[in-house]
Design an enzyme around this catalytic site. Structure first.
Site, PDB file in Angstrom:
ATOM      1  N   ASP A 174      16.507 -32.631 -15.449  1.00  0.00           N
ATOM      2  CA  ASP A 174      16.295 -34.216 -14.937  1.00  0.00           C
ATOM      3  C   ASP A 174      17.430 -34.244 -14.006  1.00  0.00           C
ATOM      4  OD1 ASP A 174      15.890 -36.890 -14.735  1.00  0.00           O
ATOM      5  OD2 ASP A 174      16.708 -37.463 -16.698  1.00  0.00           O
ATOM      6  N   SER A 175      16.551 -34.387 -12.574  1.00  0.00           N
ATOM      7  CA  SER A 175      17.553 -34.196 -11.317  1.00  0.00           C
ATOM      8  C   SER A 175      16.869 -35.567 -10.217  1.00  0.00           C
ATOM      9  CB  SER A 175      17.472 -32.797 -10.738  1.00  0.00           C
ATOM     10  OG  SER A 175      16.084 -32.493 -10.413  1.00  0.00           O
ATOM     11  N   LYS A 176      15.791 -35.795 -10.628  1.00  0.00           N
ATOM     12  CA  LYS A 176      15.201 -37.005  -9.952  1.00  0.00           C
ATOM     13  C   LYS A 176      15.402 -36.661  -8.333  1.00  0.00           C
ATOM     14  CE  LYS A 176      15.705 -40.442 -13.463  1.00  0.00           C
ATOM     15  NZ  LYS A 176      16.463 -39.447 -14.467  1.00  0.00           N
ATOM     16  N   ARG A 177      15.149 -35.553  -7.797  1.00  0.00           N
ATOM     17  CA  ARG A 177      15.146 -35.212  -6.367  1.00  0.00           C
ATOM     18  C   ARG A 177      13.950 -35.831  -5.768  1.00  0.00           C
ATOM     19  NH1 ARG A 177      20.016 -33.798  -8.264  1.00  0.00           N
ATOM     20  NH2 ARG A 177      20.543 -31.559  -8.334  1.00  0.00           N
TER      21      ARG A 177
END
Lengths: 269, 269
Positions: free
Chosen positions: B90-93
């Protein structure tokens, strides 16, 4: 913001030097060196520090290589040796409040960045935690320089494209403490002018000149503030990977391109 | 997608266990241990692996602490010991193509994630590079669980809120190879139902039950696919920091809450 104003004046420059260390493009001597990214980036910093209004490491290049420790060291080097030049961590984070606070810690405490780029998609409470560091800046994505940027940013909301709503939201609400700036790509000068008209003197981080092909004259004329500043015009690859001319090494070539770019920008301020 | 389908079936579970290691909330024995985050997270993984359809480390918590190496080790542990459970970074890049490719390397090659969360704000070419890893998934932010999510996601575009446009864009264009999923918060069950109606059987990552207060029954009824699956319902803090009852340690308490949550979900499938 004070630091940025001072850097614009001291170096007579609106040029932001982006640090995107792509291992395959580094000079050969750095590719075998376990500390090669640090050596390369600090050499670029030294070669351009009197020509830049900001440095902007792009964290993706470090994260792909597991080189966070070298990024910490590069940031520490820049902060110590050139404390008057703002350091922007380009990480485009965006998450719920509790998580955003962790990202703020990463940017401001761990890397010591003066400012960090963030995405607006998750709204106000994804940006507020950054504001707790009252001496730092938050640079919100508005109109990005890539072709696909239009997919969302150009959707019409009440007869205006979404990116203009973001500009207004940031200018009228999120910027209550004067900590905000916006990312607006150089590849769309007309839209840059629209954003400038909405946000007054707010600083704009403008990627897209250099390798991405944005036109410097159009960018400066569209994006400058009344004071003839107001922009951090970023160039990364064109400077980092400048082809050396006779007698030059990579750092001298980077300096030459940075100087040309700064002066080309200043011609039109 | 195959791995996710198999995990839904094998563990009879739609529960995704989020790994958000907040140092201040870890059991005391881990706070002094330089490898404490690894010890804590792997204990949680062991305690819940037969109850979960996915594990989801939130990279912000690791990045704030400079604990990327421990995250690498946690991911390696999960992949080796529980290869049938999907691992979501989960890094929402979200960034331009050349940079997005670096983030894809980070997620898929460095951490070995099966899927990664990304922001849609920068459009198609910020998502395409991930698709080159044809056996991995991309989970696009659509309707997020936080209050500020409405700032952008609820803006009306052609009479529909922006998040529905994102759902349609992903379902109709970006998902050509069947690699996409969406993030839709449990805190808005009606909107979850709207998204389900748009995207057919596409998997949804649904945060917001547990600490964020989303209602399980409404979430399951709104978001399930025709097959009664289609969701990874995430709980992080409620499981990680479950208060032990008499005779329990933190891992047993986490297991108890995970079991209760899985079963509460299954009641309504």
């Amino acid at each position: 913001m004070n630091k940025l104003n001072a850097a614009w004046a001291a170096n007579n420059s609106l040029l932001c030097v982006g640090l995107d260390p792509d291992m395959a493009r580094l000079p050969a001597q750095f590719q075998q060196d376990p500390n090669g990214i640090y050596q390369f980036c600090t050499a670029i910093i030294d070669a351009t520090a009197d020509l830049a209004c900001a440095f902007k490491p792009q964290i993706a290049y470090f994260a792909a290589l597991g080189a966070e420790r070298q990024l910490e060291d590069i940031c520490a080097y820049a902060r110590e040796k050139y404390p008057h030049i703002p350091l922007i961590l380009d990480s485009k984070r965006g998450d719920i409040g509790a998580t955003a606070k962790q990202y703020a810690r990463e940017a401001y405490d761990r890397y010591g960045a003066d400012a960090v780029t963030v995405s607006p998609y998750m709204g106000s409470d994804s940006v507020e935690p950054y504001m707790e560091w009252t001496d730092r800046g938050v640079i919100v994505l508005c109109r990005t320089s890539n072709p696909g940027g239009s997919d969302l940013q150009f959707l019409q909301v009440d007869g205006k494209p979404l990116y203009q709503h973001v500009a207004r939201l940031v200018a009228e609400k999120w910027n209550a403490n004067g900590q905000c700036a916006l990312v607006v790509g150089a590849t769309y000068p007309e839209e840059l002018a629209q954003v400038r008209a909405i946000v007054g003197d707010m600083p704009l981080l403008v990627p897209g000149v250099g390798a991405q092909g944005g036109d410097i004259e159009a960018t400066v004329k569209s994006g400058r503030s009344k004071a003839g500043t107001g922009m951090m015009i970023n160039s990364s690859r064109a400077i980092l990977y400048a082809t050396p001319q006779a007698g030059e090494d990579f750092a001298a070539a980077a300096r030459r391109v940075a100087l040309e770019t700064r002066d080309a920008i200043n011609q039109h301020r």
